[in-house]
Design a protein around this motif. Structure first.
Motif, short mmCIF file in Angstrom:
data_model
loop_
_atom_site.label_atom_id
_atom_site.label_comp_id
_atom_site.label_asym_id
_atom_site.label_seq_id
_atom_site.Cartn_x
_atom_site.Cartn_y
_atom_site.Cartn_z
N THR A 99 26.67 -18.14 26.18
CA THR A 99 26.91 -16.69 26.14
C THR A 99 26.38 -16.08 24.86
O THR A 99 25.69 -15.05 24.87
N ILE A 100 26.68 -16.70 23.73
CA ILE A 100 26.21 -16.18 22.45
C ILE A 100 24.69 -16.34 22.34
O ILE A 100 23.99 -15.50 21.77
N GLY A 101 24.17 -17.41 22.94
CA GLY A 101 22.74 -17.66 22.91
C GLY A 101 21.92 -16.62 23.66
O GLY A 101 20.70 -16.53 23.49
N SER A 102 22.59 -15.82 24.50
CA SER A 102 21.86 -14.76 25.20
C SER A 102 21.42 -13.65 24.25
O SER A 102 20.53 -12.86 24.58
N GLY A 103 22.03 -13.58 23.07
CA GLY A 103 21.66 -12.53 22.12
C GLY A 103 21.20 -13.03 20.78
O GLY A 103 20.69 -12.26 19.97
N PHE A 104 21.41 -14.33 20.53
CA PHE A 104 21.07 -14.89 19.22
C PHE A 104 20.46 -16.28 19.39
O PHE A 104 20.60 -16.90 20.43
N VAL A 105 19.82 -16.75 18.33
CA VAL A 105 19.27 -18.10 18.33
C VAL A 105 20.32 -19.06 17.76
O VAL A 105 20.92 -18.77 16.73
N LEU A 106 20.56 -20.16 18.45
CA LEU A 106 21.55 -21.14 18.01
C LEU A 106 20.88 -22.45 17.63
O LEU A 106 19.94 -22.89 18.29
N PHE A 128 25.87 -10.15 6.59
CA PHE A 128 25.63 -10.17 8.03
C PHE A 128 26.92 -9.96 8.83
O PHE A 128 27.06 -10.44 9.95
N GLU A 129 27.86 -9.24 8.24
CA GLU A 129 29.14 -9.00 8.91
C GLU A 129 28.96 -8.21 10.21
O GLU A 129 29.63 -8.48 11.21
N LYS A 130 28.05 -7.24 10.20
CA LYS A 130 27.82 -6.43 11.40
C LYS A 130 27.29 -7.28 12.55
O LYS A 130 27.77 -7.17 13.69
N GLU A 131 26.32 -8.13 12.27
CA GLU A 131 25.77 -8.99 13.32
C GLU A 131 26.81 -9.98 13.83
O GLU A 131 26.87 -10.29 15.03
N THR A 132 27.66 -10.46 12.91
CA THR A 132 28.70 -11.41 13.33
C THR A 132 29.71 -10.73 14.25
O THR A 132 30.25 -11.37 15.17
N ARG A 133 29.98 -9.46 14.00
CA ARG A 133 30.87 -8.73 14.92
C ARG A 133 30.27 -8.66 16.32
O ARG A 133 30.98 -8.70 17.32
N GLN A 134 28.95 -8.59 16.41
CA GLN A 134 28.29 -8.59 17.72
C GLN A 134 28.46 -9.94 18.41
O GLN A 134 28.66 -10.02 19.62
N VAL A 135 28.40 -11.03 17.61
CA VAL A 135 28.63 -12.36 18.17
C VAL A 135 30.04 -12.44 18.76
O VAL A 135 30.25 -12.92 19.87
N LEU A 136 31.00 -11.96 18.00
CA LEU A 136 32.40 -11.99 18.47
C LEU A 136 32.57 -11.14 19.73
O LEU A 136 33.27 -11.53 20.66
N ARG A 137 31.90 -10.00 19.75
CA ARG A 137 32.02 -9.10 20.92
C ARG A 137 31.50 -9.77 22.18
O ARG A 137 32.09 -9.66 23.26
N LEU A 138 30.41 -10.51 22.07
CA LEU A 138 29.89 -11.24 23.23
C LEU A 138 30.92 -12.23 23.77
O LEU A 138 31.12 -12.35 24.98
N ALA A 139 31.58 -12.95 22.86
CA ALA A 139 32.57 -13.95 23.27
C ALA A 139 33.79 -13.31 23.90
O ALA A 139 34.30 -13.77 24.94
N VAL A 140 34.27 -12.24 23.31
CA VAL A 140 35.50 -11.60 23.80
C VAL A 140 35.26 -10.90 25.13
O VAL A 140 36.04 -11.03 26.08
N GLU A 141 34.17 -10.14 25.23
CA GLU A 141 33.93 -9.33 26.44
C GLU A 141 33.49 -10.17 27.63
O GLU A 141 33.84 -9.86 28.77
N ASN A 142 32.74 -11.24 27.40
CA ASN A 142 32.21 -12.02 28.51
C ASN A 142 33.08 -13.21 28.91
O ASN A 142 33.15 -13.58 30.08
N LEU A 143 33.77 -13.80 27.92
CA LEU A 143 34.54 -15.00 28.21
C LEU A 143 36.03 -14.84 27.93
O LEU A 143 36.81 -15.77 28.13
#
Length: 519
Positions: free
Chosen positions: A21-28, A165-180
């Motif tokens: 899920t997170i990999g859909s928006g970021f590189v892991l 990179f706090e703003k980008e990390t909030r986007q990572v968290l949002r992906l996890a919360v909203e999708n899973l």
């Protein structure tokens, strides 16, 4: 957002799904697995946990050890530590969080309460430019050797933002919360883990009974005796290992309360069985007395020194050494007693009695507990008041001591039945009674201390041939305590006036539905 978030995955979601899920928006980028040991430290009764504080020692291999401290504001601090953590709060001086540790622990010892092996799967979270903006760690917990077992498999995810990179990390968290539907932990990590370990920690020795309104005498007695037995058993090992003096204190309090409860619920027992249990728990009280006495004297020692001038304090050192020696001997004897077959048999026999249903076989067993409680407490008050009336300011110290015992029984009786009877009037009487007991207790303590110090001085003179200045210093201390003893007696007389007054008598009558009874 805080720099670090702990996340709990739903039961139907695994870490691979989270990465996808997170990999859909970021590189892991998955990194090698790390194995560490996390040991969470606290007092036996969770003093740090109660303050929303967490102290953890992270061990990586045999050499790298880091202390993690987190307080109620979720402010985390790190520090390197070369050895096991010291148990005494005052040993933390110099650390950024030493004041909070000392304030939370008081005299309690800091001990490892939860120790777990943690397998950490680190994953770097990168943006499209290849810059690392956060770390995503999969934490899988398993019991450490000799550590408590887990009641279910545990795994968490830690999301750690890098500075800038706090703003980008909030986007990572949002992906996890909203999708899973991943949920961030709302409590400290140690509080979360404590729910899923097979351990009595944190142990609460306070009386915490939950009686239903229609409970009968046997049901209430059964719950009280069972809870007190659990307290004795829970504090035994800590007392044997001498981890913290509060283990012994709580074991003795539970024993004393058991002896008092045997008196309050004596109609539930045959005379022979009652006498046997009284003897057994009297024995436990006796074998624990000497060690506890030495603990108290050593706790009071800084106060003893403060009663003398700076020039005389040094001469109390032989007294302190004697107390420490006697304490060490008493502790060894106590440990042998608590490991003995007799101690095991006493607790096992008592456990068997409570489980056998014998408490339900007498006529009074089915009597409503509320009715029984009103009668027992009021009779106890009348007996104590009658005992107190003849006592005057010039009465011997022994009669004050005997009255203190009766006041303590009255207090215990009220505390036993408080869940059934509590209201504002009840709580006011109980609070006032505790104040009276504090004064009587202080009076008794000064009396005992003066006599014991005389015995200690005699021993130092006869067996160690200490210099005369040591005896003179102890004499000064005795004089100071004797003056306090005399002053404290006047406070006890004031408490007697409260206890025996018509106003207090009426308050007890009204509180316990006995307004029609005459004095």
């Amino acid at each position: 957002m805080n720099d670090m978030k702990l996340l709990e995955l739903p039961q139907n979601v695994d870490f691979d799904e989270l990465k996808a899920t997170i990999g859909s928006g970021f590189v892991l980028q998955t990194m090698p697995v790390q194995n560490v040991v996390w040991s969470f430290y606290d007092s036996f009764d969770g003093a740090l946990l109660a303050k929303d504080c967490m102290l953890m020692l992270e061990s990586i291999g045999r050499t790298q050890r880091f202390v993690h401290w987190m307080d109620a504001e979720q402010s985390e601090k790190f520090d390197y530590f070369a050895d096991d953590l010291p148990s005494a709060a005052n040993a933390w001086k110099g650390k950024a969080f030493s004041k909070k540790i000392s304030k939370s622990l008081g005299i309690r010892a800091l001990l490892p309460q939860i120790t777990l092996k943690v397998q950490i799967q680190p994953v770097r979270v990168l943006n499209q430019d290849g810059k690392t903006l956060a770390w995503l760690n999969h934490l899988q917990f398993s019991p450490a050797a000799r550590g408590p077992a887990l009641t279910r498999p545990l795994a968490l995810v830690r999301l750690q933002a890098l500075r800038g990179f706090e703003k980008e990390t909030r986007q990572v968290l949002r992906l996890a919360v909203e999708n899973l539907h991943v949920q961030p932990l709302t409590s400290l990590l140690v509080a979360y883990l404590a729910q899923y370990i097979d351990s009595p920690w944190p142990f609460n020795s306070r009386l915490d009974f939950h009686f239903h309104a229609d409970a009968n005498v046997a049901e209430v007695g059964q719950q009280i005796f069972t809870r007190l037995l659990q307290a004795i058993e829970a504090n035994k090992e800590g007392t044997v290992r001498d981890l913290d003096i509060e283990f012994l204190h709580d074991l003795r309090v539970a024993t004393r309360r058991t002896r008092s409860a045997l008196g309050e619920f004596k109609p539930l027992f045959s005379s022979d069985l009652l006498e046997k249990q009284k003897q057994d728990f009297r024995w436990i009280q006796q074998i624990t007395g000497e060690t506890r006495d030495m603990d108290v004297y050593l706790q009071k020692f800084p106060g003893y020194e403060n009663r003398l001038s700076a020039d005389w304090k040094i001469y109390l050192h032989p007294l302190k050494e004697l107390l420490q020696q006697r304490r060490a001997l008493a502790q060894r004897q106590l440990a042998r007693h608590l490991r003995s077959a007799r101690f095991r048999e006493v607790l096992q026999n008592w456990h068997d009695i409570l489980q056998s249903g014998q408490l339900y076989e007498t006529e009074i067993a089915k009597m409503p507990a509320v009715e029984y409680a009103h009668s027992v407490i009021y009779k106890r008050y009348r007996k104590t008041r009658k005992e107190g009336k003849p006592i005057k300011a010039d009465s011997e110290a022994e009669v004050f001591h005997e009255l203190r015992k009766s006041l303590k029984k009255l207090r215990y009786s009220m505390e036993f039945f408080r869940p059934l009877l509590a209201n504002d009037d009840f709580d006011a009487l109980l609070s006032r009674l505790k104040t009276a007991l504090d004064d009587f207790g202080d009076f008794q303590d000064y009396e005992v201390q003066v006599h014991k110090l005389r015995d200690f001085a005699q021993e130092l003179y006869e067996k160690q041939h200490v210099p005369v200045d040591v005896l003179l210093a102890i004499g000064q201390l005795m004089d100071s305590l004797q003056q306090q003893h005399v002053k404290q007696k006047s406070d006890c007389v004031q408490q007697l006036e409260w206890l025996c007054s018509k106003k207090t008598s009426l308050a007890f009558k009204q509180c316990f539905s006995c307004a029609n009874e005459s004095d």
